[in-house]
Write an enzyme that holds these catalytic residues in place. Structure first.
Site, PDB file in Angstrom:
ATOM      1  N   THR A  91       0.835  -1.137  -0.124  1.00  0.00           N
ATOM      2  CA  THR A  91      -0.020   0.046  -0.093  1.00  0.00           C
ATOM      3  C   THR A  91       0.849   1.343  -0.051  1.00  0.00           C
ATOM      4  O   THR A  91       2.329   1.141   0.628  1.00  0.00           O
ATOM      5  CB  THR A  91      -0.879  -0.015   1.235  1.00  0.00           C
ATOM      6  OG1 THR A  91      -1.702  -1.107   1.289  1.00  0.00           O
ATOM      7  CG2 THR A  91      -1.728   1.157   1.276  1.00  0.00           C
TER       8      THR A  91
ATOM      9  N   ARG B  96     -13.336  -8.146  -2.526  1.00  0.00           N
ATOM     10  CA  ARG B  96     -12.434  -7.918  -1.083  1.00  0.00           C
ATOM     11  C   ARG B  96     -12.128  -6.505  -1.230  1.00  0.00           C
ATOM     12  O   ARG B  96     -11.475  -5.988  -1.980  1.00  0.00           O
ATOM     13  CB  ARG B  96     -11.588  -9.005  -0.915  1.00  0.00           C
ATOM     14  CG  ARG B  96     -10.942  -8.620   0.227  1.00  0.00           C
ATOM     15  CD  ARG B  96      -9.569  -7.964   0.250  1.00  0.00           C
ATOM     16  NE  ARG B  96      -8.872  -7.933   1.731  1.00  0.00           N
ATOM     17  CZ  ARG B  96      -7.684  -7.160   1.776  1.00  0.00           C
ATOM     18  NH1 ARG B  96      -7.146  -6.373   0.514  1.00  0.00           N
ATOM     19  NH2 ARG B  96      -7.068  -6.978   2.644  1.00  0.00           N
ATOM     20  N   VAL B  97     -12.297  -5.936   0.014  1.00  0.00           N
ATOM     21  CA  VAL B  97     -11.857  -4.345   0.300  1.00  0.00           C
ATOM     22  C   VAL B  97     -11.032  -4.457   1.479  1.00  0.00           C
ATOM     23  O   VAL B  97     -11.645  -5.095   2.450  1.00  0.00           O
ATOM     24  CB  VAL B  97     -13.015  -3.518   0.384  1.00  0.00           C
ATOM     25  CG1 VAL B  97     -12.438  -2.069   0.684  1.00  0.00           C
ATOM     26  CG2 VAL B  97     -13.557  -3.311  -1.013  1.00  0.00           C
ATOM     27  N   GLY B  98      -9.832  -4.071   1.717  1.00  0.00           N
ATOM     28  CA  GLY B  98      -9.146  -3.826   3.041  1.00  0.00           C
ATOM     29  C   GLY B  98      -9.245  -2.744   3.587  1.00  0.00           C
ATOM     30  O   GLY B  98     -10.228  -2.009   3.456  1.00  0.00           O
ATOM     31  N   ASP B  99      -8.271  -2.275   4.466  1.00  0.00           N
ATOM     32  CA  ASP B  99      -8.334  -1.152   5.166  1.00  0.00           C
ATOM     33  C   ASP B  99      -8.241   0.424   4.601  1.00  0.00           C
ATOM     34  O   ASP B  99      -8.699   1.157   5.227  1.00  0.00           O
ATOM     35  CB  ASP B  99      -7.438  -1.425   6.389  1.00  0.00           C
ATOM     36  CG  ASP B  99      -5.985  -1.289   5.899  1.00  0.00           C
ATOM     37  OD1 ASP B  99      -5.643  -2.149   5.061  1.00  0.00           O
ATOM     38  OD2 ASP B  99      -5.253  -0.507   6.688  1.00  0.00           O
TER      39      ASP B  99
ATOM     40  N   THR C 100      -0.484   0.415   6.329  1.00  0.00           N
ATOM     41  CA  THR C 100      -0.197  -0.761   5.504  1.00  0.00           C
ATOM     42  C   THR C 100       0.004  -2.041   6.057  1.00  0.00           C
ATOM     43  O   THR C 100       0.563  -2.221   7.204  1.00  0.00           O
ATOM     44  CB  THR C 100       1.123  -0.486   4.627  1.00  0.00           C
ATOM     45  OG1 THR C 100       1.518  -1.406   3.667  1.00  0.00           O
ATOM     46  CG2 THR C 100       2.301  -0.089   5.470  1.00  0.00           C
ATOM     47  N   GLY C 101      -0.454  -3.021   5.584  1.00  0.00           N
ATOM     48  CA  GLY C 101      -0.567  -4.209   6.217  1.00  0.00           C
ATOM     49  C   GLY C 101      -1.643  -5.227   5.822  1.00  0.00           C
ATOM     50  O   GLY C 101      -2.218  -5.074   4.636  1.00  0.00           O
TER      51      GLY C 101
ATOM     52  N   GLY D 265      -5.030  -6.156   5.688  1.00  0.00           N
ATOM     53  CA  GLY D 265      -6.113  -5.134   6.051  1.00  0.00           C
ATOM     54  C   GLY D 265      -7.130  -5.737   7.196  1.00  0.00           C
ATOM     55  O   GLY D 265      -7.836  -4.881   7.752  1.00  0.00           O
TER      56      GLY D 265
END
Length: 379
Positions: free
Chosen positions: A246, A274-277, A297-298, A300
């Site tokens: 990210t 899928r959606v992350g943070d 970043t990581g 999510g």
């Protein structure tokens, strides 16, 4: 007639001189005063993951060092000429989105179906205004589309085709999906799919054909004067792993305002939209002048569960914890849940922190006096 006119002029003069009245209607950039460089701070990251010296060639390291320095220069130039933190974080993130080195924009990873789906968010610490997009496939610079959502709509988060339609209507650069193709990211997907097809893999039957068509590559003209830096062959671009990658920026401007921006291509081989943070305000992105600006970043899923970005701000606001303590405590909470990654943050005093619990994190910062540092590995 003249006494009445004089009275009107006097009233107008009094109103204009009233503390806060004119200021509330004027942009922070509308000032002729010299830039107060002592307040300027910019911090960026280019993703976290298994980043070690053993996996890095001198050519790769040089390329990433140059790209991070150039991203710093883009945002710092904005701050030095009196621009806002919001403009600075957008400029730095746009640069990284245009680089194939990072998992955002041009360098985005592929989904299970062989697409590039992009997410981004931006937030203004002065007003708490925020905008984000998720799951877009044709927006060249997702961070600019996220800012358009913030400034040109009544919404905060737009997704998929709707977000793409909005971006078109607002004049955001649109490109064909093939623009995002890079050989290195395609190879990442092939490896992930091959591992999935091994006997005993739960999702073996759902794996698509390995014959993912390579789209025709599209050349996009670079804007005049844009720094190019070292160009690596696509198959030498560093692979940070399927759950990482990210880009982000946080900034403090001369007016004492904070801003944060984050952009990502998500996870290699991700499915089901899928959606992350990153595009979720308070999880991967947050900014508030009363506390701090954060970009994460990581992995999510864990950053969402821990509401990482807002948790740091809350620790500062309600628990009176200093920035570094608040950030480290939150990263520790992520680790206890089983997640890993990192973040960057800055507060209104210009204090910064860059904690992470992975093997490495691309990160850099620059201050108003010109002091800068670019880091990749654990020190």
């Amino acid at each position: 007639m003249f006494p009445r006119l004089t009275l009107r002029v006097a009233i107008l003069a009094a109103l204009l001189g009233a503390p806060g009245l004119l200021q509330a209607q004027t942009s922070p950039t509308a000032t002729a005063a010299p830039v107060d460089a002592s307040r300027i701070t910019l911090v960026i990251h280019g993703g976290a993951g298994t980043i070690t010296r053993a996996l890095m060639t001198p050519e790769k390291e040089k390329a990433y060092q140059e790209a991070l320095n150039q991203a710093l220069d883009m945002g710092y130039a904005v701050l030095k000429r009196g621009g806002t933190a919001l403009d600075a974080v957008e400029a730095s993130v746009r640069f990284m989105e245009d680089s194939p080195l990072f998992n955002a924009g041009k360098g985005a990873v592929f989904t299970h179906e062989g697409r590039n789906e992009l997410d981004a968010a931006i937030m203004d610490g002065r007003t708490l205004a925020a905008g984000s997009i998720a799951g877009v496939t044709v927006v060249r610079n997702p961070i600019t589309a996220a800012r358009a959502v913030m400034e040109k709509s009544e919404h905060v988060l737009l997704t998929g085709p709707g977000a793409e339609q909005f971006a078109r209507e607002k004049g955001v650069d649109i490109v064909p999906p093939s623009y995002f193709y890079t050989e290195a990211r395609h190879q990442q997907l092939e490896k992930a799919l091959a591992a999935e097809r091994k006997p005993g893999t739960p999702d073996q039957l759902n794996a698509p054909s390995t014959e993912i068509k390579k789209p025709e590559k599209v050349k996009i003209k670079q804007k005049p004067g844009k720094p190019q830096g070292t160009v690596l062959p696509e198959n030498q671009i560093f692979t940070e792993g399927k759950k990482y990658g990210t880009v982000g920026a946080v900034a403090l401007d001369q007016f004492g305002n904070l801003a944060a921006a984050t952009s990502t291509g998500g996870m290699t081989n991700k499915r089901y939209g899928r959606v992350g943070d990153a595009p979720i305000i308070g999880c991967g992105t947050y900014a508030d002048n009363q506390s701090c600006a954060v970009s994460c970043t990581g992995w999510g899923e864990y950053f969402i569960r821990a509401t990482v970005a807002r948790d740091i701000a809350a620790r500062m606001e309600y628990g009176q914890q200093p920035l570094q303590q608040a950030a480290q405590a939150t990263i520790d909470k992520v680790a206890k849940l089983g997640g890993d990654g990192g973040l960057i943050a800055v507060d209104q005093a210009g204090n910064i922190t860059l904690p992470f619990n992975s093997e490495g994190m691309y990160r850099a910062y620059i201050r108003g006096n010109g002091e800068r540092q670019v880091l990749i590995y654990k020190q």
